[in-house]
Motif scaffolding. Structure first.
Motif, PDB file in Angstrom:
ATOM      1  N   ALA A 543       0.832  -1.208   0.000  1.00  0.00           N
ATOM      2  CA  ALA A 543       0.000   0.000   0.000  1.00  0.00           C
ATOM      3  C   ALA A 543       0.864   1.255   0.000  1.00  0.00           C
ATOM      4  O   ALA A 543       0.533   2.252  -0.658  1.00  0.00           O
ATOM      5  N   ALA A 544       1.982   1.205   0.729  1.00  0.00           N
ATOM      6  CA  ALA A 544       2.870   2.370   0.773  1.00  0.00           C
ATOM      7  C   ALA A 544       3.501   2.623  -0.593  1.00  0.00           C
ATOM      8  O   ALA A 544       3.613   3.770  -1.042  1.00  0.00           O
ATOM      9  N   ILE A 545       3.919   1.547  -1.270  1.00  0.00           N
ATOM     10  CA  ILE A 545       4.542   1.692  -2.591  1.00  0.00           C
ATOM     11  C   ILE A 545       3.533   2.252  -3.593  1.00  0.00           C
ATOM     12  O   ILE A 545       3.810   3.210  -4.324  1.00  0.00           O
ATOM     13  N   GLY A 546       2.335   1.654  -3.619  1.00  0.00           N
ATOM     14  CA  GLY A 546       1.320   2.124  -4.559  1.00  0.00           C
ATOM     15  C   GLY A 546       0.824   3.517  -4.242  1.00  0.00           C
ATOM     16  O   GLY A 546       0.567   4.328  -5.145  1.00  0.00           O
ATOM     17  N   GLY A 547       0.705   3.812  -2.960  1.00  0.00           N
ATOM     18  CA  GLY A 547       0.218   5.124  -2.567  1.00  0.00           C
ATOM     19  C   GLY A 547       1.162   6.256  -2.920  1.00  0.00           C
ATOM     20  O   GLY A 547       0.732   7.406  -3.079  1.00  0.00           O
ATOM     21  N   SER A 548       2.464   5.923  -3.095  1.00  0.00           N
ATOM     22  CA  SER A 548       3.443   6.967  -3.413  1.00  0.00           C
ATOM     23  C   SER A 548       3.224   7.574  -4.790  1.00  0.00           C
ATOM     24  O   SER A 548       3.591   8.730  -5.030  1.00  0.00           O
ATOM     25  N   ILE A 549       2.649   6.823  -5.712  1.00  0.00           N
ATOM     26  CA  ILE A 549       2.421   7.361  -7.058  1.00  0.00           C
ATOM     27  C   ILE A 549       0.938   7.526  -7.378  1.00  0.00           C
ATOM     28  O   ILE A 549       0.596   8.070  -8.428  1.00  0.00           O
ATOM     29  N   ALA A 550       0.055   7.081  -6.485  1.00  0.00           N
ATOM     30  CA  ALA A 550      -1.386   7.155  -6.754  1.00  0.00           C
ATOM     31  C   ALA A 550      -1.876   8.557  -7.089  1.00  0.00           C
ATOM     32  O   ALA A 550      -2.725   8.718  -7.978  1.00  0.00           O
ATOM     33  N   PRO A 551      -1.356   9.616  -6.431  1.00  0.00           N
ATOM     34  CA  PRO A 551      -1.864  10.964  -6.776  1.00  0.00           C
ATOM     35  C   PRO A 551      -1.663  11.358  -8.237  1.00  0.00           C
ATOM     36  O   PRO A 551      -2.395  12.213  -8.749  1.00  0.00           O
ATOM     37  N   LEU A 552      -0.684  10.745  -8.901  1.00  0.00           N
ATOM     38  CA  LEU A 552      -0.472  11.048 -10.328  1.00  0.00           C
ATOM     39  C   LEU A 552      -1.708  10.745 -11.166  1.00  0.00           C
ATOM     40  O   LEU A 552      -1.926  11.351 -12.218  1.00  0.00           O
ATOM     41  N   PHE A 553      -2.517   9.788 -10.708  1.00  0.00           N
ATOM     42  CA  PHE A 553      -3.636   9.308 -11.516  1.00  0.00           C
ATOM     43  C   PHE A 553      -4.986   9.820 -11.019  1.00  0.00           C
ATOM     44  O   PHE A 553      -6.029   9.371 -11.491  1.00  0.00           O
ATOM     45  N   ALA A 554      -4.948  10.744 -10.071  1.00  0.00           N
ATOM     46  CA  ALA A 554      -6.206  11.325  -9.582  1.00  0.00           C
ATOM     47  C   ALA A 554      -7.025  11.975 -10.694  1.00  0.00           C
ATOM     48  O   ALA A 554      -8.259  11.813 -10.739  1.00  0.00           O
ATOM     49  N   PRO A 555      -6.409  12.696 -11.640  1.00  0.00           N
ATOM     50  CA  PRO A 555      -7.219  13.299 -12.721  1.00  0.00           C
ATOM     51  C   PRO A 555      -7.901  12.272 -13.613  1.00  0.00           C
ATOM     52  O   PRO A 555      -8.872  12.598 -14.309  1.00  0.00           O
ATOM     53  N   MET A 556      -7.406  11.005 -13.595  1.00  0.00           N
ATOM     54  CA  MET A 556      -8.005   9.963 -14.435  1.00  0.00           C
ATOM     55  C   MET A 556      -8.971   9.072 -13.667  1.00  0.00           C
ATOM     56  O   MET A 556      -9.497   8.119 -14.229  1.00  0.00           O
ATOM     57  N   GLY A 557      -9.179   9.356 -12.381  1.00  0.00           N
ATOM     58  CA  GLY A 557     -10.196   8.627 -11.636  1.00  0.00           C
ATOM     59  C   GLY A 557      -9.760   7.321 -11.022  1.00  0.00           C
ATOM     60  O   GLY A 557     -10.608   6.570 -10.519  1.00  0.00           O
ATOM     61  N   PHE A 558      -8.467   6.989 -11.033  1.00  0.00           N
ATOM     62  CA  PHE A 558      -8.051   5.740 -10.382  1.00  0.00           C
ATOM     63  C   PHE A 558      -6.844   5.978  -9.464  1.00  0.00           C
ATOM     64  O   PHE A 558      -5.826   5.300  -9.548  1.00  0.00           O
ATOM     65  N   ALA A 559      -6.999   6.934  -8.556  1.00  0.00           N
ATOM     66  CA  ALA A 559      -5.914   7.293  -7.629  1.00  0.00           C
ATOM     67  C   ALA A 559      -5.920   6.372  -6.414  1.00  0.00           C
ATOM     68  O   ALA A 559      -5.960   6.828  -5.262  1.00  0.00           O
ATOM     69  N   THR A 560      -5.900   5.057  -6.632  1.00  0.00           N
ATOM     70  CA  THR A 560      -5.847   4.084  -5.539  1.00  0.00           C
ATOM     71  C   THR A 560      -4.459   3.471  -5.480  1.00  0.00           C
ATOM     72  O   THR A 560      -3.767   3.372  -6.500  1.00  0.00           O
ATOM     73  N   TRP A 561      -4.065   3.044  -4.287  1.00  0.00           N
ATOM     74  CA  TRP A 561      -2.736   2.435  -4.180  1.00  0.00           C
ATOM     75  C   TRP A 561      -2.677   1.122  -4.941  1.00  0.00           C
ATOM     76  O   TRP A 561      -1.619   0.732  -5.450  1.00  0.00           O
ATOM     77  N   GLN A 562      -3.824   0.413  -5.040  1.00  0.00           N
ATOM     78  CA  GLN A 562      -3.832  -0.855  -5.785  1.00  0.00           C
ATOM     79  C   GLN A 562      -3.499  -0.630  -7.263  1.00  0.00           C
ATOM     80  O   GLN A 562      -2.711  -1.371  -7.856  1.00  0.00           O
ATOM     81  N   ALA A 563      -4.116   0.398  -7.867  1.00  0.00           N
ATOM     82  CA  ALA A 563      -3.827   0.708  -9.266  1.00  0.00           C
ATOM     83  C   ALA A 563      -2.379   1.163  -9.421  1.00  0.00           C
ATOM     84  O   ALA A 563      -1.683   0.768 -10.374  1.00  0.00           O
ATOM     85  N   GLY A 564      -1.904   1.980  -8.478  1.00  0.00           N
ATOM     86  CA  GLY A 564      -0.536   2.482  -8.561  1.00  0.00           C
ATOM     87  C   GLY A 564       0.494   1.381  -8.492  1.00  0.00           C
ATOM     88  O   GLY A 564       1.418   1.318  -9.314  1.00  0.00           O
ATOM     89  N   VAL A 565       0.355   0.475  -7.537  1.00  0.00           N
ATOM     90  CA  VAL A 565       1.347  -0.594  -7.396  1.00  0.00           C
ATOM     91  C   VAL A 565       1.250  -1.590  -8.555  1.00  0.00           C
ATOM     92  O   VAL A 565       2.245  -2.194  -8.965  1.00  0.00           O
ATOM     93  N   SER A 566       0.069  -1.756  -9.131  1.00  0.00           N
ATOM     94  CA  SER A 566      -0.093  -2.645 -10.289  1.00  0.00           C
ATOM     95  C   SER A 566       0.690  -2.121 -11.488  1.00  0.00           C
ATOM     96  O   SER A 566       1.314  -2.891 -12.223  1.00  0.00           O
ATOM     97  N   LEU A 567       0.663  -0.822 -11.677  1.00  0.00           N
ATOM     98  CA  LEU A 567       1.403  -0.227 -12.789  1.00  0.00           C
ATOM     99  C   LEU A 567       2.913  -0.300 -12.543  1.00  0.00           C
ATOM    100  O   LEU A 567       3.696  -0.442 -13.498  1.00  0.00           O
ATOM    101  N   ILE A 568       3.332  -0.226 -11.271  1.00  0.00           N
ATOM    102  CA  ILE A 568       4.758  -0.359 -10.966  1.00  0.00           C
ATOM    103  C   ILE A 568       5.236  -1.778 -11.271  1.00  0.00           C
ATOM    104  O   ILE A 568       6.249  -1.983 -11.938  1.00  0.00           O
ATOM    105  N   THR A 569       4.521  -2.781 -10.782  1.00  0.00           N
ATOM    106  CA  THR A 569       4.925  -4.167 -11.049  1.00  0.00           C
ATOM    107  C   THR A 569       4.760  -4.514 -12.526  1.00  0.00           C
ATOM    108  O   THR A 569       5.451  -5.393 -13.039  1.00  0.00           O
ATOM    109  N   GLY A 570       3.863  -3.805 -13.212  1.00  0.00           N
ATOM    110  CA  GLY A 570       3.693  -4.026 -14.646  1.00  0.00           C
ATOM    111  C   GLY A 570       4.928  -3.671 -15.448  1.00  0.00           C
ATOM    112  O   GLY A 570       5.076  -4.106 -16.591  1.00  0.00           O
TER     113      GLY A 570
END
Length: 663
Positions: A543-570
């Protein structure tokens, strides 16, 4: 000692079919020493110790592209015991030029006269015995795609019946005089093979780059300057040599071939008049691709994937839970297996049927001969962005994986064209992204799955075109003339289609059993522990890893730590996006399905925006590494990574704003 047999021939002459017939599925794929071009090597069935090396398809030894240079370098420097030269019997004039060059080399050879069925259908009769006499080597008629005639070839190889041709082509007097002056120098050059010095002299006069480099490395500077001086005295020698070869081939064909009937127009020609139409050609191509996506997502693939999902998340999970309970397994280990490994690996494997169907359809289009037409159709558009139709072939490979797509740019002659094509190839949607597409369209766009994925693929192509157009302002590639021989249409062989599909799907499954398995274990631990030990998912490392980049995606409606960490591992592998989401949304709540979790976390507009971001953002680490190797530049590689991320962010934002109006 093992026997090395090199398989050589023109593109579309049937090399792959013959390789598969001789080796079955026991081939190994590696890289040629010093370069990142894949080679195929296989053990010939029934001939223990005989290894078949598949050389890149080339039209002549007058090397232009990197693959052609690779083939001639192999023949010059390595020591194949036999060359199996496969030629297209329906187009002998074009194929025999390369064959004549090989025979002049002086290496033991066997000529395989392939596609005899096509030649007969065109009314062409070939006297194979007379052809063998004229060439001075065994000639074996075959239909490689059906396996017809391969027993005779195996017999020849087993008996080591390959022959060094005694053919000596008589060149014009001016060329013969030049060769005579060069022979003393060429005879002294030490090579791994006893190559004919006369051939070496002729290739020197033709200014073959590979031969020039080889000679320069093996003679003194004085000898090299003397050879250059001799060549400069005979400036027209290269043209005279080529004309002499074509004249000899023309006389040979008159002697060994007979036209039994005149075929004004073949059925391949009649089909081409439709599918290559200057107006309807592109819509037909898009129609074929749309049909592929309908088969993959709407008609067959979804049903099979749903069945796989029911097995992994239902039957298999219950079996594993019961087995772990019987073994009195610790709770943490049980959760690791069910919520980590099974959820992570299983969430990816459920999409194997859809990926297999996609590869089956693409293999059908390729084996039928249609994909070559697609390259011709795209030539006009590629010219508009400073490339030619040949660059479209590596881009098509990107639908499977971006890594071989970038490697395939080595077939392009122009270095700047190779650079541009390598930089735009990652925008082609690879099969790894397909698992994420399948998950989201099934969760949010049930009635339009094929249409959404089709739009994603088209967007990737358009983004590649747009990027190439921008790069055209900074990298002036040589457009050149695009020449490509179209193979005749053929009904694909079922065995060949299944083998191609199995090879592609096997790679996907292998990745699930290695990279994705390891990532599932790592992600589970990161999702269940923090600096303070065991922790709830929302307070974990993940959650900490995903939350660190989640704000980048707030304008696109998916500013969750789950989405953020998924894109990092992707970034490690795009399939891991599904694995990460499966663990992040389902750990500790196995009764809830991943699709239901996604529907609660994303709006349809945000889901669509996420898909477009995933399509375009930074490619996987393997693609980045191979891009650095192929471009030889960290500058261009880093620029590509940054540009793709920014482009993905902008496009995803635009998609979100438009989708909010629709949904």
């Amino acid at each position: 000692m093992k026997t090395i047999i090199a398989l050589a021939g023109n593109p579309n002459a049937g090399k792959t079919s013959l390789f598969n017939v001789l080796t079955g599925t026991r081939q190994q794929v590696g890289n040629w020493p010093g370069v990142t071009v894949e080679k195929k090597e296989g053990v010939i069935k029934g001939l223990d110790g005989s290894v078949l090396i598949d050389l890149p398809g080339i039209y002549s030894l007058s090397a232009q592209s990197l693959e052609e240079k690779l083939a001639i370098s192999y023949l010059l420097l390595e020591t194949p015991d036999t060359i199996v030269n496969i030629v297209d019997a329906s187009n002998l004039e074009r194929n025999l030029y390369f064959s004549l060059q090989l025979l002049e080399m002086g290496l033991p050879s066997i000529v395989v006269l392939n596609m005899m069925d096509v030649a007969r259908s065109r009314g062409l009769h070939i006297d194979e015995n007379k052809l063998a006499d004229r060439l001075g080597v065994p000639v074996i008629p075959m239909v490689a795609r059906k396996g017809s005639g391969h027993e005779r070839l195996l017999g020849q190889l087993a008996e080591r019946r390959a022959t060094t041709s005694m053919l000596t082509l008589a060149y014009p007097s001016e060329v013969e005089e030049a060769i005579g002056r060069l022979l003393p120098h060429c005879s002294d050059i030490q090579l791994g093979q006893a190559l004919n010095p006369r051939w070496l002299a002729a290739m020197w006069l033709e200014r073959n780059e590979s031969v020039e480099q080889l000679i320069q490395a093996r003679v003194t500077q004085a000898v090299y300057r003397d050879m250059e001086r001799i060549r400069d005295e005979y400036r027209l020698a290269d043209q005279l040599i080529r004309n002499a070869r074509y004249t000899w081939i023309e006389n040979l064909l008159t002697d060994v071939t007979e036209r039994k009937k005149q075929v004004a127009s073949t059925w391949s020609d009649r089909i081409d008049s439709v599918v290559l139409h200057r107006i309807w050609g592109i819509p037909i191509f898009l129609g074929f691709m749309y049909l592929v996506f309908q088969l993959t997502f709407s008609w067959i693939g979804t049903t099979l994937s749903d069945a796989m999902d029911a097995f992994f998340n239902g039957t298999l999970t219950e079996w594993v839970q019961q087995a772990l309970a019987l073994m009195d397994s610790p709770e943490w280990f049980s959760k690791l297996v069910t919520d980590g490994i099974l959820a992570g690996v299983g969430s990816v494997l459920v999409f194997v049927p859809q990926i297999a169907i996609l590869f089956l359809c693409l293999s059908f289009l390729e084996d039928s001969g249609y994909m070559a037409r697609a390259a011709i159709l795209m030539d006009r558009f590629m010219l508009a962005i400073g490339l030619n139709g040949k660059a479209f072939i590596p881009l098509i490979l990107g639908f499977g994986c971006n890594v071989p797509a970038i490697m395939a740019t080595r077939t392009l002659e122009d270095p700047k064209g190779r650079l541009v094509t390598a930089l735009i190839a990652p925008f082609m949607s690879c099969s790894a992204r397909l698992s994420v597409f399948s998950l989201f369209v099934a969760a949010f766009f049930t009635n339009h799955q094929a249409e959404i994925v089709f739009i994603l693929y088209v967007t990737g192509i358009l983004m590649a075109v747009f990027t190439a157009f921008l790069l055209k302002r900074f990298i002036k590639a040589e457009e050149g003339l695009f020449l490509m021989e179209l193979p005749p249409y053929r009904a694909p062989m079922v065995k060949s289609l299944l083998l191609h599909t199995w090879d592609k799907a096997k790679g996907f499954v292998r990745k699930a059993g290695t990279i994705i398995f390891g990532m599932s274990v790592l992600i589970w631990f990161l999702g269940n522990y923090s600096w303070h030990g065991a922790a709830p998912m929302n307070e974990s490392f993940l959650a900490a890893i995903g939350g660190s980049i989640a704000p980048l995606f707030a304008p696109m409606g998916f500013a969750t730590w789950q989405a953020g960490v998924s894109l990092i591992t992707g970034f490690l592998a795009k399939e891991v996006v599904v694995t990460t989401m499966s663990i992040a949304y389902m750990a500790g709540d196995s009764g809830n399905s991943l699709m239901a979790s996604l529907q609660g976390a994303f709006s349809p507009a945000a889901a669509l925006s996420f898909l477009f971001f995933l399509l375009l953002y930074t490619p996987c680490v393997s693609t980045v590494v191979i891009m650095k190797k192929e471009t030889g530049s960290w500058k261009w590689t880093i620029l590509s990574v940054v540009y793709s991320f920014v482009a993905a962010w902008v496009v995803a934002l635009l998609v979100y704003e438009v989708a909010r109006v629709i949904y």
